[in-house]
Motif scaffolding. Structure first.
Motif, PDB file in Angstrom:
ATOM      1  N   GLY A   1      10.392  13.154  -7.891  1.00  0.00           N
ATOM      2  CA  GLY A   1      11.483  13.233  -8.856  1.00  0.00           C
ATOM      3  C   GLY A   1      11.594  12.059  -9.802  1.00  0.00           C
ATOM      4  O   GLY A   1      12.539  11.983 -10.590  1.00  0.00           O
ATOM      5  N   LYS A   2      10.642  11.136  -9.719  1.00  0.00           N
ATOM      6  CA  LYS A   2      10.694   9.947 -10.568  1.00  0.00           C
ATOM      7  C   LYS A   2       9.439   9.848 -11.420  1.00  0.00           C
ATOM      8  O   LYS A   2       8.409  10.460 -11.132  1.00  0.00           O
ATOM      9  N   GLN A   3       9.537   9.023 -12.473  1.00  0.00           N
ATOM     10  CA  GLN A   3       8.383   8.802 -13.317  1.00  0.00           C
ATOM     11  C   GLN A   3       7.416   7.824 -12.661  1.00  0.00           C
ATOM     12  O   GLN A   3       7.804   7.017 -11.817  1.00  0.00           O
ATOM     13  N   ARG A   4       6.167   7.900 -13.073  1.00  0.00           N
ATOM     14  CA  ARG A   4       5.176   6.947 -12.580  1.00  0.00           C
ATOM     15  C   ARG A   4       5.528   5.562 -13.114  1.00  0.00           C
ATOM     16  O   ARG A   4       5.873   5.404 -14.281  1.00  0.00           O
ATOM     17  N   GLU A   5       5.435   4.563 -12.237  1.00  0.00           N
ATOM     18  CA  GLU A   5       5.784   3.202 -12.609  1.00  0.00           C
ATOM     19  C   GLU A   5       4.686   2.223 -12.228  1.00  0.00           C
ATOM     20  O   GLU A   5       3.951   2.440 -11.270  1.00  0.00           O
TER      21      GLU A   5
ATOM     22  N   THR B   1     -14.111  -2.971  -7.128  1.00  0.00           N
ATOM     23  CA  THR B   1     -13.020  -2.518  -6.277  1.00  0.00           C
ATOM     24  C   THR B   1     -11.775  -3.364  -6.507  1.00  0.00           C
ATOM     25  O   THR B   1     -11.875  -4.582  -6.672  1.00  0.00           O
ATOM     26  N   VAL B   2     -10.633  -2.686  -6.490  1.00  0.00           N
ATOM     27  CA  VAL B   2      -9.353  -3.373  -6.561  1.00  0.00           C
ATOM     28  C   VAL B   2      -8.570  -3.047  -5.300  1.00  0.00           C
ATOM     29  O   VAL B   2      -8.689  -1.939  -4.748  1.00  0.00           O
ATOM     30  N   TYR B   3      -7.802  -4.008  -4.833  1.00  0.00           N
ATOM     31  CA  TYR B   3      -7.040  -3.865  -3.598  1.00  0.00           C
ATOM     32  C   TYR B   3      -5.555  -4.088  -3.864  1.00  0.00           C
ATOM     33  O   TYR B   3      -5.180  -4.784  -4.815  1.00  0.00           O
ATOM     34  N   LEU B   4      -4.737  -3.525  -2.976  1.00  0.00           N
ATOM     35  CA  LEU B   4      -3.309  -3.801  -3.007  1.00  0.00           C
ATOM     36  C   LEU B   4      -2.858  -4.021  -1.574  1.00  0.00           C
ATOM     37  O   LEU B   4      -2.823  -3.080  -0.769  1.00  0.00           O
ATOM     38  N   GLN B   5      -2.570  -5.267  -1.263  1.00  0.00           N
ATOM     39  CA  GLN B   5      -2.033  -5.603   0.058  1.00  0.00           C
ATOM     40  C   GLN B   5      -0.525  -5.481  -0.018  1.00  0.00           C
ATOM     41  O   GLN B   5       0.117  -6.155  -0.838  1.00  0.00           O
ATOM     42  N   MET B   6       0.036  -4.626   0.824  1.00  0.00           N
ATOM     43  CA  MET B   6       1.471  -4.365   0.809  1.00  0.00           C
ATOM     44  C   MET B   6       2.068  -4.807   2.133  1.00  0.00           C
ATOM     45  O   MET B   6       1.719  -4.262   3.179  1.00  0.00           O
ATOM     46  N   ASN B   7       2.935  -5.799   2.071  1.00  0.00           N
ATOM     47  CA  ASN B   7       3.614  -6.315   3.253  1.00  0.00           C
ATOM     48  C   ASN B   7       5.111  -6.060   3.146  1.00  0.00           C
ATOM     49  O   ASN B   7       5.630  -5.786   2.071  1.00  0.00           O
ATOM     50  N   SER B   8       5.783  -6.187   4.280  1.00  0.00           N
ATOM     51  CA  SER B   8       7.246  -6.006   4.316  1.00  0.00           C
ATOM     52  C   SER B   8       7.646  -4.718   3.599  1.00  0.00           C
ATOM     53  O   SER B   8       8.570  -4.712   2.768  1.00  0.00           O
ATOM     54  N   LEU B   9       6.981  -3.655   3.941  1.00  0.00           N
ATOM     55  CA  LEU B   9       7.233  -2.385   3.263  1.00  0.00           C
ATOM     56  C   LEU B   9       8.632  -1.868   3.535  1.00  0.00           C
ATOM     57  O   LEU B   9       9.195  -2.062   4.625  1.00  0.00           O
ATOM     58  N   LYS B  10       9.178  -1.206   2.519  1.00  0.00           N
ATOM     59  CA  LYS B  10      10.518  -0.649   2.588  1.00  0.00           C
ATOM     60  C   LYS B  10      10.454   0.861   2.350  1.00  0.00           C
ATOM     61  O   LYS B  10       9.517   1.339   1.696  1.00  0.00           O
ATOM     62  N   PRO B  11      11.431   1.601   2.828  1.00  0.00           N
ATOM     63  CA  PRO B  11      11.434   3.052   2.577  1.00  0.00           C
ATOM     64  C   PRO B  11      11.348   3.389   1.088  1.00  0.00           C
ATOM     65  O   PRO B  11      10.727   4.398   0.724  1.00  0.00           O
ATOM     66  N   GLU B  12      11.897   2.557   0.238  1.00  0.00           N
ATOM     67  CA  GLU B  12      11.839   2.832  -1.196  1.00  0.00           C
ATOM     68  C   GLU B  12      10.456   2.604  -1.798  1.00  0.00           C
ATOM     69  O   GLU B  12      10.244   2.917  -2.980  1.00  0.00           O
ATOM     70  N   ASP B  13       9.528   2.110  -1.012  1.00  0.00           N
ATOM     71  CA  ASP B  13       8.142   1.998  -1.467  1.00  0.00           C
ATOM     72  C   ASP B  13       7.385   3.311  -1.282  1.00  0.00           C
ATOM     73  O   ASP B  13       6.229   3.433  -1.707  1.00  0.00           O
ATOM     74  N   THR B  14       8.022   4.272  -0.640  1.00  0.00           N
ATOM     75  CA  THR B  14       7.383   5.572  -0.421  1.00  0.00           C
ATOM     76  C   THR B  14       7.060   6.234  -1.754  1.00  0.00           C
ATOM     77  O   THR B  14       7.939   6.399  -2.607  1.00  0.00           O
ATOM     78  N   ALA B  15       5.800   6.594  -1.927  1.00  0.00           N
ATOM     79  CA  ALA B  15       5.341   7.187  -3.190  1.00  0.00           C
ATOM     80  C   ALA B  15       3.864   7.533  -3.073  1.00  0.00           C
ATOM     81  O   ALA B  15       3.203   7.139  -2.101  1.00  0.00           O
ATOM     82  N   VAL B  16       3.367   8.229  -4.083  1.00  0.00           N
ATOM     83  CA  VAL B  16       1.930   8.372  -4.248  1.00  0.00           C
ATOM     84  C   VAL B  16       1.465   7.207  -5.116  1.00  0.00           C
ATOM     85  O   VAL B  16       2.015   6.980  -6.195  1.00  0.00           O
ATOM     86  N   TYR B  17       0.485   6.488  -4.634  1.00  0.00           N
ATOM     87  CA  TYR B  17      -0.022   5.308  -5.335  1.00  0.00           C
ATOM     88  C   TYR B  17      -1.326   5.671  -6.045  1.00  0.00           C
ATOM     89  O   TYR B  17      -2.245   6.238  -5.433  1.00  0.00           O
TER      90      TYR B  17
END
Length: 125
Positions: A42-46, A79-95
């Motif tokens: 329901g949100k735009q890509r950011e 290759t590019v990486y994304l290390q994601m720490n301290s994840l929150k429910p609001e980080d839920t998305a398609v990346y």
């Protein structure tokens, strides 16, 4: 043809970590800036984070992920990486992975953006 293939998504509890990877393959002259974007239902890509192709590898982050996410790249592996720490429910998305790629055409070099297919990240509370 250029392909970006992402991996590393999944389900994790709040406070946990995930590492996303995106590898570029195919026929191209060079890869410029790369980045990660996300789209929640329901949100735009950011924009999440970007990294330049220079030796300085300058980075840029969305305010919502600063201090928790780290973008990096391995130019030898395209290759590019994304290390994601301290994840929150609001980080839920398609990346989605994005790359500015220079390709050789019959008329010369040209640049265009390529996107990966997306990888789901779900953070449970």
């Amino acid at each position: 043809q250029v392909q970006l293939v992402e991996s590393g998504g999944g389900l994790v509890q709040a406070g946990g970590s995930l590492r996303l990877s995106c590898a570029a393959s195919g026929s191209f002259f060079s890869i410029g800036n790369m980045g990660w974007y996300r789209q929640a239902p329901g949100k735009q890509r950011e924009l999440v984070a970007t990294i330049t192709s220079t030796s300085a590898s300058n980075t840029n982050y969305a305010d919502s992920v600063k201090g928790r996410f780290t973008i990096s790249r391995d130019n030898a592996k395209n290759t590019v990486y994304l290390q994601m720490n301290s994840l929150k429910p609001e980080d839920t998305a398609v990346y989605y992975c994005n790359a500015r790629v220079t390709v050789q055409r019959s008329y010369g070099l040209t640049q265009r953006d390529y996107w990966g297919q997306g990888t789901q990240v779900t953070v449970s509370s």
